[in-house]
Write an enzyme that holds these catalytic residues in place. Structure first.
Site, short mmCIF file in Angstrom:
data_model
loop_
_atom_site.label_atom_id
_atom_site.label_comp_id
_atom_site.label_asym_id
_atom_site.label_seq_id
_atom_site.Cartn_x
_atom_site.Cartn_y
_atom_site.Cartn_z
N ARG A 27 -4.75 -8.68 -20.49
CA ARG A 27 -5.72 -8.30 -21.52
C ARG A 27 -5.14 -7.32 -22.55
NH1 ARG A 27 -8.10 -3.62 -20.81
NH2 ARG A 27 -9.97 -4.11 -21.99
N PRO B 180 0.81 -1.22 0.00
CA PRO B 180 0.00 0.00 0.00
C PRO B 180 0.85 1.27 0.00
CG PRO B 180 -0.29 -1.26 2.05
CD PRO B 180 0.55 -2.09 1.15
N GLU C 123 1.66 -7.65 8.37
CA GLU C 123 1.66 -6.18 8.39
C GLU C 123 2.56 -5.56 7.33
OE1 GLU C 123 -1.06 -6.82 10.71
OE2 GLU C 123 -0.58 -4.69 10.65
N1 ADE Z 1 -1.08 -4.98 0.03
C1 ADE Z 1 -1.97 -4.58 0.95
N2 ADE Z 1 -2.70 -3.54 0.52
C2 ADE Z 1 -2.27 -3.27 -0.76
C3 ADE Z 1 -2.63 -2.33 -1.73
N3 ADE Z 1 -3.57 -1.40 -1.53
N4 ADE Z 1 -1.96 -2.34 -2.90
C4 ADE Z 1 -0.99 -3.24 -3.12
N5 ADE Z 1 -0.60 -4.16 -2.23
C5 ADE Z 1 -1.24 -4.19 -1.05
#
Ligand code: ADE
Length: 220
Positions: A153, A89, A116
């Site tokens: 794709r 993230p 985590e």
């Molecule tokens: N792992 C956990 N959340 C994620 C996200 N939003 N994008 C990519 N990998 C992740």
């Protein structure tokens, strides 16, 4: 053939989605190969430990560097030119332009984390960190699947209609697709825009472009 290697603690996560629809056909046609590689197989200790608690305290567990880095090395041994992408993230946002960029490579390696997150030192062994969006998934697997699907794709020969590729270049420039309608002409009192029934292709084109621009402005 384009290859995808997925480094994961849950290789089975990918079985069902890749056995449907477009990814299934692309794999069967030999356009793409997908290998899900179990990171745990690279843990050398007795219990095949892949996670541990964070230094400094705090909740949750982190992916340990040794097995993850060993799995990255194995992926690079198989494909020395591979581009390794960590799904996290905290990465840069994945975009259509990025998907298109990946199709120009011979293949990619997608690294999925659980718990985590990753020990920070693992970042030194990857080429790029990508996020699907500003939300936290339970792991990198759903994100890797989205990246893979978006890339597959776009590979030459995957989609039947070349027009689909034109549409993609449209979305790439930040313009959304226009609204679509199919039969029936009247559904629960809701009709179809008159212009689409007119047979006037120039007018239809104009309407679609205007709608796409309107939508794109509204949704940003
Ligand atoms: N792992 C956990 N959340 C994620 C996200 N939003 N994008 C990519 N990998 C992740």
């Amino acid at each position: 053939m384009f290859y995808a290697q997925i480094l994961t603690l849950f290789p089975e996560f990918f079985d069902s989605p890749l056995s449907c629809s477009i990814p299934k056909r692309a794999i069967e046609a030999g356009i793409v190969s997908v290998d899900a590689i179990q990171i745990r197989d690279f843990a050398t200790d007795k219990h095949h430990k892949v996670d541990d608690s964070p230094y400094g305290g705090g909740p949750g567990m982190l992916m340990k560097p040794e097995p993850v880095v060993a799995s990255i090395r194995a992926a690079r041994d198989r494909h020395p030119d591979t581009h390794v992408v960590m799904l996290t993230p905290s990465g840069a946002r994945f975009t259509q332009a990025k998907a298109l960029e990946f199709t120009e490579k011979s293949g990619i390696t997608l690294l999925c984390g659980r718990y985590e997150g990753f020990d920070e030192r693992i970042c030194d062994y990857v080429d790029e960190e990508l996020s699907l969006g500003d939300y936290v998934l339970s792991g990198g697997e759903p994100a890797a699947l989205c990246v893979l699907d978006a890339v597959i794709r776009l590979l030459p020969e995957v989609l039947g209609s070349p027009e689909s590729a034109v549409l993609d270049s449209f979305t790439e420039e930040g313009i959304l697709d226009w609204p679509h309608y199919t039969r029936p002409e009247m559904f629960e009192g809701k009709g179809v825009p008159e212009v689409l029934l007119s047979g006037n292709h120039a007018e239809i084109e104009k309407w679609r472009t205007a709608q796409a621009i309107k939508r794109s402005k509204k949704r940003v």
